[in-house]
Write an enzyme that holds these catalytic residues in place. Sequence first.
Site, PDB file in Angstrom:
ATOM      1  N   GLY A 151       0.851  -1.190   0.000  1.00 41.04           N
ATOM      2  CA  GLY A 151       0.000   0.000   0.000  1.00 41.04           C
ATOM      3  C   GLY A 151       0.884   1.236   0.000  1.00 41.04           C
ATOM      4  N   ARG A 152       0.313   2.345   0.473  1.00 43.87           N
ATOM      5  CA  ARG A 152       1.056   3.610   0.425  1.00 43.87           C
ATOM      6  C   ARG A 152       2.354   3.537   1.219  1.00 43.87           C
ATOM      7  NH1 ARG A 152      -4.777   6.023   1.219  1.00 43.87           N
ATOM      8  NH2 ARG A 152      -4.733   4.239   2.598  1.00 43.87           N
TER       9      ARG A 152
ATOM     10  N   ARG B 142       0.961  -4.808  12.174  1.00 44.90           N
ATOM     11  CA  ARG B 142       0.054  -5.004  13.310  1.00 44.90           C
ATOM     12  C   ARG B 142       0.484  -6.260  14.054  1.00 44.90           C
ATOM     13  NH1 ARG B 142      -1.551  -0.748  13.465  1.00 44.90           N
ATOM     14  NH2 ARG B 142      -3.661   0.115  13.451  1.00 44.90           N
TER      15      ARG B 142
ATOM     16  N   GLU C 116      -0.444  -6.739  22.310  1.00 41.38           N
ATOM     17  CA  GLU C 116       0.265  -5.597  22.900  1.00 41.38           C
ATOM     18  C   GLU C 116      -0.682  -4.773  23.789  1.00 41.38           C
ATOM     19  OE1 GLU C 116       1.411  -3.855  19.062  1.00 41.38           O
ATOM     20  OE2 GLU C 116       0.077  -2.173  19.480  1.00 41.38           O
TER      21      GLU C 116
ATOM     22  N   HIS D   2       5.276   0.304  19.435  1.00 39.49           N
ATOM     23  CA  HIS D   2       4.290   0.799  18.454  1.00 39.49           C
ATOM     24  C   HIS D   2       4.426   2.318  18.238  1.00 39.49           C
ATOM     25  CE1 HIS D   2       0.116  -0.294  16.639  1.00 39.49           C
ATOM     26  NE2 HIS D   2       0.728   0.629  15.918  1.00 39.49           N
TER      27      HIS D   2
HETATM   28  C1  8YV Z   1      -0.850   4.365  15.585  1.00 37.15           C
HETATM   29  C2  8YV Z   1      -0.859   2.848  13.599  1.00 37.15           C
HETATM   30  O1  8YV Z   1      -0.024   5.229  16.228  1.00 37.15           O
HETATM   31  O2  8YV Z   1      -2.074   4.402  12.311  1.00 37.15           O
HETATM   32  C3  8YV Z   1      -1.923   3.232  12.636  1.00 37.15           C
HETATM   33  O3  8YV Z   1      -2.651   2.331  12.181  1.00 37.15           O
HETATM   34  O4  8YV Z   1      -0.549   1.733  13.750  1.00 37.15           O
HETATM   35  C4  8YV Z   1      -0.139   3.890  14.357  1.00 37.15           C
HETATM   36  O5  8YV Z   1       0.138   4.948  13.535  1.00 37.15           O
HETATM   37  C5  8YV Z   1      -1.264   3.280  16.514  1.00 37.15           C
HETATM   38  O6  8YV Z   1      -2.246   2.496  15.919  1.00 37.15           O
HETATM   39  C6  8YV Z   1      -1.744   3.765  17.865  1.00 37.15           C
HETATM   40  O7  8YV Z   1      -2.516   2.799  18.459  1.00 37.15           O
END
Ligand code: 8YV
Length: 338
Positions: free
Chosen positions: A160-161, A244, A273, A291
């Site tokens: 993706g991007r 993720r 997490e 994260h």
């Molecule tokens: C977030 C991320 O900071 O944007 C997303 O999907 O994984 C990160 O940029 C994170 O999800 C915070 O919970």
Amino acid sequence: MTKPSPRPRILVTRAIFPEVAQRLSEHFDVESNATDEDWSAEEIARRLQDKTGALTFGLERIDAALLARCPQLKICANMTVGYNNFDLEAMRVCGVLGTNAPDVLTETTADFGFALLMATARRVTESEHFLRAGKWTRWQYEMFSGAEVHGSTLGIIGMGRIGQAIARRAAFGFGMQVVYHNRSRLDATLEADCRARYVGKEELLKTADHVMLVVPYSKESHHTMGAAELALMKPTATLINIARGGIVDDAALAAALRDKRIAAAGLDVFEGEPRVHPDLLAVSNVVLTPHIASATVGTRRAMAMLAVDNLIGYLLHGKAVTPLNADGLAARATPSAS
Ligand code: 8YV
């Protein structure tokens, strides 16, 4: 009896930048979590019952059970690009719009993917721990020898991007060969723009010196990297996960790292997490970060502001900036101040 509020009511489930809170309060009646308490799912559901919208952080499960308890809810605006906390179909059926925060974090997150790759391949944190522990008493020729980054082959899973932004860094900045695997192949112009070659997943895992995971989480992508996939990687290869938790089978990865079946890993995300699998904490050939891939002040602020744009756009003007499930969205009364 309190007078009914003429403005939409918004719940912000976590602490947020003061200027973001300020902007929200100019348009909405806001219930915030300024002290950043850990609200349970039950507590969030309770607080959301009389709200029209929510600013969410990718962590709150928004599903049919919760929606049934929140009859006035019309929009949940994640300040994250990932939205696996949303049951989008349940939201669509209930007439609740979900929005995410894409684009504004692409380059920052790609920078971090590269930071993690460099730190992992060149053993930055491992050698720092060694130094801080007072173990550096003499120079040795093979001390903390790592893997080459420039000129090596990077395999990107999920193009993706963010995957594309990583590919450009790799190809143009580090002279790497870039191969990628994705649900669908990019068109020729984009492939040329990223100087990336499409390959099957097995070929990617067998040939890449570094494997970078940037795929969104879903039932289908759960354990994209399990024991079988790890076994295909070169013993000298590194694995980077900025996608993720749950994309990698963390227990299988810890075993592969312990047995040196792959050289090293860099992980920004974890199954379950903020808990981290104890076997990962026990091995030294892994770089672990909490994260933070999108964590620069400017980017996190832009992500939050985009979530606010979505709330304002939808609740006050009927149109969100980055909607996820607008197609076929059931009617739940028109957005209004109710
Ligand atoms: C977030 C991320 O900071 O944007 C997303 O999907 O994984 C990160 O940029 C994170 O999800 C915070 O919970």
